[in-house]
Design a protein around this motif. Structure first.
Motif, PDB file in Angstrom:
ATOM      1  N   ALA A  48       2.055  12.802-126.063  1.00  0.00           N
ATOM      2  CA  ALA A  48       2.758  12.323-124.874  1.00  0.00           C
ATOM      3  C   ALA A  48       2.344  10.874-124.656  1.00  0.00           C
ATOM      4  CB  ALA A  48       2.399  13.171-123.659  1.00  0.00           C
ATOM      5  N   ALA A  49       3.332   9.979-124.546  1.00  0.00           N
ATOM      6  CA  ALA A  49       3.039   8.547-124.453  1.00  0.00           C
ATOM      7  C   ALA A  49       3.771   7.908-123.277  1.00  0.00           C
ATOM      8  CB  ALA A  49       3.434   7.844-125.745  1.00  0.00           C
ATOM      9  N   ILE A  50       3.043   7.039-122.600  1.00  0.00           N
ATOM     10  CA  ILE A  50       3.614   6.157-121.583  1.00  0.00           C
ATOM     11  C   ILE A  50       3.182   4.758-122.002  1.00  0.00           C
ATOM     12  CG2 ILE A  50       3.656   5.443-119.169  1.00  0.00           C
ATOM     13  CD1 ILE A  50       2.882   8.303-118.405  1.00  0.00           C
ATOM     14  N   GLY A  51       4.110   4.005-122.555  1.00  0.00           N
ATOM     15  CA  GLY A  51       3.759   2.679-123.070  1.00  0.00           C
ATOM     16  C   GLY A  51       2.700   2.817-124.148  1.00  0.00           C
ATOM     17  N   ALA A  52       1.610   2.078-124.022  1.00  0.00           N
ATOM     18  CA  ALA A  52       0.530   2.122-125.009  1.00  0.00           C
ATOM     19  C   ALA A  52      -0.473   3.232-124.718  1.00  0.00           C
ATOM     20  CB  ALA A  52      -0.189   0.778-125.055  1.00  0.00           C
ATOM     21  N   SER A  53      -0.317   3.913-123.592  1.00  0.00           N
ATOM     22  CA  SER A  53      -1.239   4.971-123.200  1.00  0.00           C
ATOM     23  C   SER A  53      -0.700   6.310-123.685  1.00  0.00           C
ATOM     24  CB  SER A  53      -1.387   4.976-121.681  1.00  0.00           C
ATOM     25  OG  SER A  53      -2.249   5.998-121.272  1.00  0.00           O
ATOM     26  N   ASN A  54      -1.511   7.053-124.445  1.00  0.00           N
ATOM     27  CA  ASN A  54      -1.043   8.362-124.906  1.00  0.00           C
ATOM     28  C   ASN A  54      -2.183   9.353-124.988  1.00  0.00           C
ATOM     29  OD1 ASN A  54      -2.096   8.614-127.719  1.00  0.00           O
ATOM     30  ND2 ASN A  54      -0.944   6.733-127.986  1.00  0.00           N
ATOM     31  N   LEU A 101       8.020   9.005-116.694  1.00  0.00           N
ATOM     32  CA  LEU A 101       7.908  10.203-117.531  1.00  0.00           C
ATOM     33  C   LEU A 101       7.520   9.815-118.953  1.00  0.00           C
ATOM     34  CD1 LEU A 101      10.830  12.613-116.616  1.00  0.00           C
ATOM     35  CD2 LEU A 101       8.388  13.090-116.548  1.00  0.00           C
ATOM     36  N   PRO A 102       6.547  10.506-119.532  1.00  0.00           N
ATOM     37  CA  PRO A 102       6.147  10.174-120.910  1.00  0.00           C
ATOM     38  C   PRO A 102       7.186  10.607-121.936  1.00  0.00           C
ATOM     39  CG  PRO A 102       4.904  12.060-120.088  1.00  0.00           C
ATOM     40  CD  PRO A 102       5.740  11.567-118.949  1.00  0.00           C
ATOM     41  N   SER A 103       7.179   9.919-123.067  1.00  0.00           N
ATOM     42  CA  SER A 103       7.967  10.373-124.209  1.00  0.00           C
ATOM     43  C   SER A 103       7.092  11.332-124.998  1.00  0.00           C
ATOM     44  CB  SER A 103       8.409   9.194-125.074  1.00  0.00           C
ATOM     45  OG  SER A 103       7.285   8.555-125.622  1.00  0.00           O
ATOM     46  N   ILE A 104       7.707  12.334-125.581  1.00  0.00           N
ATOM     47  CA  ILE A 104       6.960  13.355-126.316  1.00  0.00           C
ATOM     48  C   ILE A 104       7.420  13.372-127.760  1.00  0.00           C
ATOM     49  CG2 ILE A 104       6.493  15.828-126.518  1.00  0.00           C
ATOM     50  CD1 ILE A 104       6.710  16.006-123.498  1.00  0.00           C
ATOM     51  N   PRO A 110      -2.962   7.686-118.278  1.00  0.00           N
ATOM     52  CA  PRO A 110      -2.361   8.428-119.393  1.00  0.00           C
ATOM     53  C   PRO A 110      -1.631   9.660-118.866  1.00  0.00           C
ATOM     54  CG  PRO A 110      -4.747   8.675-119.409  1.00  0.00           C
ATOM     55  CD  PRO A 110      -4.416   7.712-118.305  1.00  0.00           C
ATOM     56  N   PRO A 111      -0.702  10.184-119.645  1.00  0.00           N
ATOM     57  CA  PRO A 111       0.043  11.382-119.232  1.00  0.00           C
ATOM     58  C   PRO A 111      -0.884  12.584-119.055  1.00  0.00           C
ATOM     59  CG  PRO A 111       0.936  10.445-121.267  1.00  0.00           C
ATOM     60  CD  PRO A 111      -0.298   9.704-120.953  1.00  0.00           C
ATOM     61  N   GLU A 112      -0.445  13.531-118.223  1.00  0.00           N
ATOM     62  CA  GLU A 112      -1.169  14.788-118.018  1.00  0.00           C
ATOM     63  C   GLU A 112      -0.309  15.927-118.544  1.00  0.00           C
ATOM     64  OE1 GLU A 112      -4.234  15.401-116.835  1.00  0.00           O
ATOM     65  OE2 GLU A 112      -4.589  13.241-116.631  1.00  0.00           O
TER      66      GLU A 112
END
Length: 96
Positions: free
Chosen positions: A81-87, A37-40, A8-10
């Motif tokens: 903050a999301a990376i794919g299904a991980s947020n 990079l995560p989407s916010i 998950p994002p940090e």
């Protein structure tokens, strides 16, 4: 072969609680790292915040601005903050 991270994002910047006088502006900032990079995005009391007349999110999603704060703007704002299904999310309270 490229593989998406399962981590998950940090958060590198977290929004802070604010107490704003009615009619003034509030700004929440948030940023996160991850691969890719995560989407916010932002929510208020669990509902998505979209660009409106007084509420704007910058293109990268890292800053939420609320102009001419009104009592109805009070609540809990979450930076997601999301990376794919991980947020992950962090929250801050706006008191008017």
């Amino acid at each position: 072969m490229f593989q998406l991270s399962t981590e998950p994002p940090e958060f590198t910047q977290r929004p802070v609680d604010q107490n704003i006088v009615e009619g003034h502006s509030a700004f929440f900032s948030c940023d996160a790292n991850g691969e890719p990079l995560p989407s916010i995005s932002w929510t208020k009391d669990g509902q998505p915040v979209t660009n409106q007349r007084r509420h704007t999110v910058n293109p990268s999603g890292t800053t939420l601005s609320i102009m001419r704060v009104q009592p109805s703007d009070a609540g809990v704002y979450a930076c997601v903050a999301a990376i794919g299904a991980s947020n992950r999310q962090v929250t801050a309270r706006l008191t008017v």
